[in-house]
Design a protein around this motif. Structure first.
Motif, short mmCIF file in Angstrom:
data_model
loop_
_atom_site.label_atom_id
_atom_site.label_comp_id
_atom_site.label_asym_id
_atom_site.label_seq_id
_atom_site.Cartn_x
_atom_site.Cartn_y
_atom_site.Cartn_z
N HIS A 79 7.46 61.66 86.52
CA HIS A 79 8.88 61.23 86.62
C HIS A 79 9.40 61.73 87.62
N TYR A 81 12.75 61.42 90.75
CA TYR A 81 13.83 60.32 91.00
C TYR A 81 14.16 60.82 92.30
N ALA A 161 5.70 56.30 89.42
CA ALA A 161 6.20 57.87 89.02
C ALA A 161 7.38 58.26 89.98
N LYS A 163 10.82 57.24 91.95
CA LYS A 163 11.68 55.96 91.93
C LYS A 163 12.79 56.48 92.94
N ASP A 176 15.68 55.09 81.50
CA ASP A 176 14.21 55.00 82.09
C ASP A 176 13.27 55.99 81.47
N LEU A 177 13.78 57.11 81.15
CA LEU A 177 13.08 58.16 80.38
C LEU A 177 12.91 57.91 79.07
#
Length: 236
Positions: A79, A81, A161, A163, A176-177
Motif C-alpha cells: 500500500h 498512496y 499497490a 494509488k 481502502d486499508l
C-alpha cells in the motif's frame, strides 16, 4: 450648508457595499497572515523540541504544536498512496504516503515518505519500503489542507499497490486499508541516504504578502469613499 449634493440611494448602497466588501477582504488577508505566522512558529518550535510519548497524544494531539515522535513498528506492505501535483524546488512530482503499524497499537499511522519528481510526466519509481522492524522519527502534523474538492478523489476507484490521490483524506485511506488511522500523519526527518526530498518548511504564500494584499484592499475601500465624495461634491 453641506458641501455635498444629495446622492441617490443606489450610489449610497453601491459605496457602502463596496467599502464593506473591501474591508472584509482586507481583514481576511490579515487573518491568513496570522495563520501563516502561527504555522511557521509551530514548525520552528518543533525542530528543536524533544521526543514525546506517542501514547499520550496519538488520539488527541495538541492543537498548539507539532509533537516530535520516535516510533518502532513495521510498514504495511502493498500500500502506497501518491499525492499528485506537488512541487518542490521548481519540480513537479508526488508526495508518497505509506501506512505504518506502530508496535503495540491497533491503529495505523500514515507516514509521509517525502517528495519525488515525476519522470517525463509519469509517476516516479518508488524506492522499496523498509521491511521488518523499522524505526521512524518525525513530526506528528495534520494532513495537508484539502481546499475545494472539485470532481472528487480518484482513490476509491483504483486497484493495485500504488494509488494516486488529489488530496489526503484519512477516512478514505482508512476504508481502502480496512483499518482505522490516527488523526495525523508523520513527516519523516530528512535522511541523506534516501531519494525522497524532505524539506518540511511550508511552501505557502508568506505572511508579508498577505499583509500587502490586506493593505491593497483597505486602499480600495478608502478610494471608494474618495470617489463617492468627488462625484457628489457641489460645484461653485
Amino acid at each position: 450648508m453641506t458641501f455635498l449634493r444629495r446622492p441617490t440611494w443606489f450610489a449610497v448602497a453601491l459605496t457602502v457595499v463596496g467599502v464593506l466588501v473591501f474591508v472584509r477582504l482586507g481583514v481576511w488577508q490579515l487573518d491568513r497572515a496570522g495563520e501563516k505566522d502561527e504555522l511557521l512558529r509551530r514548525f520552528a518550535a518543533s525542530a528543536a523540541a524533544g521526543v514525546e510519548d506517542f501514547g499520550m497524544i496519538a488520539e488527541t494531539p495538541p492543537v498548539d504544536r507539532y509533537p516530535r515522535l520516535d516510533l518502532r513498528g513495521t510498514f504495511v506492505p502493498g500500500h502506497v498512496y501518491l499525492l499528485d501535483d506537488q512541487t518542490h524546488a521548481g519540480q513537479v512530482g508526488v508526495h508518497a504516503y505509506a501506512p505504518f503499524a506502530p508496535d503495540g497499537k491497533s491503529r495505523w499511522l500514515l507516514v509521509d515518505l517525502g517528495f519525488l519528481p515525476k519522470e517525463r510526466g509519469a509517476n516516479p519509481r518508488l524506492p522499496p519500503l523498509p521491511t521488518g522492524e523499522t524505526r521512524v522519527r518525525g513530526l506528528y502534523v495534520p494532513p495537508p489542507g484539502v481546499g475545494i474538492r472539485m470532481g472528487g478523489n480518484p482513490l476509491p476507484a483504483q486497484q493495485g499497490a500504488e494509488k494516486s490521490m488529489v488530496y489526503v483524506d484519512l477516512g478514505e485511506i482508512g476504508v481502502d486499508l480496512a483499518r482505522s488511522l490516527y488523526p495525523r500523519v508523520l513527516l519523516l526527518d530528512p535522511d541523506p541516504a534516501t531519494l525522497y526530498a524532505r524539506d518540511w518548511t511550508p511552501g505557502f504564500m508568506p505572511p508579508a504578502r498577505h499583509r500587502a494584499y490586506a493593505f491593497q484592499w483597505f486602499t480600495f475601500a478608502f478610494a471608494a469613499l474618495v470617489i463617492f465624495v468627488l462625484l457628489h461634491r457641489k460645484r461653485r
